[in-house]
Design a protein around this motif. Structure first.
Motif, PDB file in Angstrom:
ATOM      1  N   HIS A  98       8.081  -7.552 -15.239  1.00  0.00           N
ATOM      2  CA  HIS A  98       7.244  -6.347 -15.286  1.00  0.00           C
ATOM      3  C   HIS A  98       6.351  -6.201 -14.057  1.00  0.00           C
ATOM      4  N   LEU A  99       6.277  -7.249 -13.239  1.00  0.00           N
ATOM      5  CA  LEU A  99       5.332  -7.241 -12.126  1.00  0.00           C
ATOM      6  C   LEU A  99       5.954  -6.587 -10.887  1.00  0.00           C
ATOM      7  N   LEU A 100       6.193  -5.295 -11.006  1.00  0.00           N
ATOM      8  CA  LEU A 100       6.624  -4.518  -9.853  1.00  0.00           C
ATOM      9  C   LEU A 100       5.427  -4.290  -8.932  1.00  0.00           C
ATOM     10  N   LEU A 101       5.690  -4.315  -7.652  1.00  0.00           N
ATOM     11  CA  LEU A 101       4.655  -4.051  -6.655  1.00  0.00           C
ATOM     12  C   LEU A 101       4.901  -2.667  -6.071  1.00  0.00           C
ATOM     13  N   ASP A 102       4.063  -1.719  -6.457  1.00  0.00           N
ATOM     14  CA  ASP A 102       4.169  -0.342  -5.982  1.00  0.00           C
ATOM     15  C   ASP A 102       3.212  -0.180  -4.805  1.00  0.00           C
ATOM     16  N   VAL A 103       3.762   0.023  -3.628  1.00  0.00           N
ATOM     17  CA  VAL A 103       2.935   0.095  -2.422  1.00  0.00           C
ATOM     18  C   VAL A 103       2.980   1.497  -1.830  1.00  0.00           C
ATOM     19  N   THR A 104       1.826   2.121  -1.725  1.00  0.00           N
ATOM     20  CA  THR A 104       1.695   3.377  -0.995  1.00  0.00           C
ATOM     21  C   THR A 104       1.093   3.044   0.357  1.00  0.00           C
ATOM     22  N   MET A 105       1.776   3.444   1.413  1.00  0.00           N
ATOM     23  CA  MET A 105       1.324   3.156   2.781  1.00  0.00           C
ATOM     24  C   MET A 105       0.884   4.473   3.426  1.00  0.00           C
ATOM     25  N   GLN A 106      -0.404   4.613   3.624  1.00  0.00           N
ATOM     26  CA  GLN A 106      -0.961   5.844   4.184  1.00  0.00           C
ATOM     27  C   GLN A 106      -1.588   5.550   5.545  1.00  0.00           C
ATOM     28  N   SER A 107      -1.801   6.627   6.308  1.00  0.00           N
ATOM     29  CA  SER A 107      -2.438   6.459   7.613  1.00  0.00           C
ATOM     30  C   SER A 107      -3.508   7.528   7.816  1.00  0.00           C
ATOM     31  N   GLU A 108      -4.153   7.494   8.974  1.00  0.00           N
ATOM     32  CA  GLU A 108      -5.384   8.247   9.188  1.00  0.00           C
ATOM     33  C   GLU A 108      -5.256   9.757   9.034  1.00  0.00           C
ATOM     34  N   SER A 109      -4.059  10.298   9.232  1.00  0.00           N
ATOM     35  CA  SER A 109      -3.904  11.745   9.079  1.00  0.00           C
ATOM     36  C   SER A 109      -3.788  12.158   7.613  1.00  0.00           C
ATOM     37  N   PHE A 110      -3.760  11.171   6.699  1.00  0.00           N
ATOM     38  CA  PHE A 110      -3.707  11.466   5.265  1.00  0.00           C
ATOM     39  C   PHE A 110      -5.108  11.271   4.691  1.00  0.00           C
ATOM     40  N   PRO A 111      -5.764  12.359   4.278  1.00  0.00           N
ATOM     41  CA  PRO A 111      -7.154  12.236   3.812  1.00  0.00           C
ATOM     42  C   PRO A 111      -7.245  11.476   2.494  1.00  0.00           C
ATOM     43  N   VAL A 112      -8.271  10.668   2.372  1.00  0.00           N
ATOM     44  CA  VAL A 112      -8.497   9.884   1.159  1.00  0.00           C
ATOM     45  C   VAL A 112      -9.883  10.185   0.625  1.00  0.00           C
ATOM     46  N   SER A 113      -9.954  10.607  -0.634  1.00  0.00           N
ATOM     47  CA  SER A 113     -11.232  10.805  -1.292  1.00  0.00           C
ATOM     48  C   SER A 113     -11.003  10.793  -2.789  1.00  0.00           C
TER      49      SER A 113
END
Length: 262
Positions: A98-113
């Motif tokens: 069950h221990l799937l590793l879901d990785v989202t890889m974002q960079s500076e042009s993708f706003p985070v809030s």
């Protein structure tokens, strides 16, 4: 038998390895870690935030990091996503199934809030070199407009429920089932989201058992648990009255919120 690789081991290795790279700006957890709902079946929802143009390099380093922990027996990258918001799933052979590793890889042009009002998406910051993780209050006017559009769409889709009805009358279960879900249940759930969880209005059935009242969950389970065309026909009739009441309640709530804003 090799010892099972624990989630803490995986996270420690990732933070230690990627965190030492200059291009890696932040790492945080979402999902059950943020909502304090971890159990034996929880996966790992990880977000890595890089300098612009470095997601390829970061994923290559992550691949090597995981391989050092043990055999990786599954990888999947979702296609057609922009380079500044990629998504990849891993599984280590010697970890829980069950221990799937879901990785989202974002960079500076993708706003985070993150929204202060949303208690279901809460970041657990493991590393933040540049103040990437920030919070803001919801834009209530824009949110009302979004909910109004969702309600209008649900009304339009539900108005086509005859597409499901005709297949129940023809006795075609599979066709009736897909149209029952598309033109009856889907818009019903969308309206129930507006009524009960407006901040999570786009979550559909994800965490529905947690988010909706118990009686709503039981009724939805009954409507989804159809086995015959007769069940579907009866489900359409039951859902119709519920949909109309829920839609009226959603419309009233949105109107009242608009009046309060004025």
């Amino acid at each position: 038998m090799a010892a099972m690789i624990a989630r803490e081991t995986i996270l420690d290795a990732i933070v230690s390895t990627l965190g030492s790279e200059d291009y890696l700006l932040a790492i945080w957890l979402e999902g059950s870690d943020g909502t304090n709902s971890l159990d034996a079946y929880s996966d790992i929802d990880l977000v890595c935030y890089t300098k612009e143009g470095c997601t390829d390099e970061a994923f290559a380093r992550l691949d090597l990091c995981l391989a050092e922990l043990g055999p990786v027996d599954m990888t999947y990258e979702q296609p057609n996503r922009p380079n500044n918001n990629r998504y990849k799933v891993y599984h280590l052979q010697d970890s829980s199934e069950h221990l799937l590793l879901d990785v989202t890889m974002q960079s500076e042009s993708f706003p985070v809030s993150f929204l202060k009002e949303d208690k279901t998406v809460v970041p657990v910051v493991l590393l933040d070199k540049a103040g990437v993780v920030t919070y803001q209050n919801i834009d209530r006017a824009a949110h009302r407009a979004q909910l109004r559009a969702q309600l209008d769409e649900a009304l339009g889709v539900f108005s086509q429920r005859s597409r499901a009805v005709k297949y129940t009358q023809r006795g075609h279960f599979l066709e009736a089932l897909i149209y029952y879900q598309k033109y009856v249940l889907n818009p019903l759930v969308d309206v129930l989201r507006i009524v009960y969880t407006p901040i999570q209005s786009d979550c559909f059935l994800v965490h529905a058992s947690r988010d909706f009242p118990a009686d709503v969950v039981r009724t939805l389970e009954s409507l989804y648990g159809v086995k015959t065309v007769q069940d579907i026909a009866e489900g359409i009739d039951r859902a119709e009255e519920w949909f109309r009441r829920a839609a009226a309640k959603a419309d009233e709530a949105l109107a009242n919120a608009a009046d309060e804003a004025d």
